[in-house]
Design a protein around this motif. Structure first.
Motif, short mmCIF file in Angstrom:
data_model
loop_
_atom_site.label_atom_id
_atom_site.label_comp_id
_atom_site.label_asym_id
_atom_site.label_seq_id
_atom_site.Cartn_x
_atom_site.Cartn_y
_atom_site.Cartn_z
N ILE A 103 6.39 -0.62 -4.09
CA ILE A 103 5.54 0.41 -4.69
C ILE A 103 4.49 0.95 -3.70
CG2 ILE A 103 3.80 0.81 -6.48
CD1 ILE A 103 6.55 0.67 -7.66
N PHE A 104 3.82 0.07 -2.99
CA PHE A 104 2.70 0.52 -2.14
C PHE A 104 3.10 1.60 -1.13
CE2 PHE A 104 0.20 0.22 1.76
CZ PHE A 104 -1.02 0.64 1.27
N ILE A 152 2.85 7.16 0.70
CA ILE A 152 3.56 8.34 1.24
C ILE A 152 3.50 9.49 0.24
CG2 ILE A 152 5.84 9.22 1.88
CD1 ILE A 152 6.37 6.36 3.02
N GLY A 153 3.70 9.17 -1.03
CA GLY A 153 3.66 10.21 -2.06
C GLY A 153 2.30 10.88 -2.16
N MET A 154 1.24 10.10 -2.06
CA MET A 154 -0.11 10.68 -2.12
C MET A 154 -0.37 11.61 -0.94
SD MET A 154 -2.37 7.45 -3.52
CE MET A 154 -3.88 8.13 -2.91
N LEU A 201 2.92 11.64 -9.70
CA LEU A 201 3.26 10.66 -8.66
C LEU A 201 4.09 9.52 -9.24
CD1 LEU A 201 2.94 9.92 -5.69
CD2 LEU A 201 0.84 8.70 -6.32
N THR A 202 3.69 8.99 -10.40
CA THR A 202 4.44 7.88 -10.99
C THR A 202 5.80 8.32 -11.51
OG1 THR A 202 3.32 8.18 -13.12
CG2 THR A 202 2.41 6.54 -11.59
N LEU A 203 5.93 9.58 -11.90
CA LEU A 203 7.25 10.09 -12.32
C LEU A 203 8.25 10.06 -11.17
CD1 LEU A 203 6.38 13.11 -14.64
CD2 LEU A 203 7.62 11.04 -15.28
#
Length: 113
Positions: free
Chosen positions: A38-39, A44-46, A65-67
């Motif tokens: 997850i981290f 990277i997503g942020m 982001l969680t989607l």
């Protein structure tokens, strides 16, 4: 009707040992592996989505982001990480088994020799 019992002509030899699969990972190992998945995805997503979602409300940023991160982790990353863990655990148990068998074999040689 019950099927007829199966009789194999080649019975297992007494020296043949059944290899048991390694125990499933503990809850602590599962938590660590999940965090390892997850981290990096969240970081990277942020960074990747920051320019696009800068003006968004934080709740919508987190939801978007969680989607993306959760399905990616669950369906792509975690199965691979658990497969690597399983491979390493199996290799470790095989090495430990061989290490415990080696002194026994040496003791038998000394007793017979």
């Amino acid at each position: 009707m019950d099927p007829a019992p199966r009789h194999d002509s080649a019975a297992p030899d007494a020296s043949t040992e059944q290899v048991l699969p390694p125990a499933p990972p503990s809850i602590h190992v599962r938590a660590a592996i999940t965090w390892l998945a997850i981290f990096p995805l969240v970081a990277i997503g942020m960074m990747a989505a920051a320019p696009l979602m800068e003006s968004w409300h934080p709740i919508f940023r987190a939801m978007t982001l969680t989607l993306v991160v959760v399905p990616t982790a669950v369906y792509l990353v975690l199965p691979r990480l658990f497969a690597v863990y399983g491979f390493l655990a199996k290799r470790r148990s095989t090495r430990l088994k061989l290490a415990t068998m080696r002194p026994l074999a040496e003791a038998k040689e000394v007793a017979h020799g």
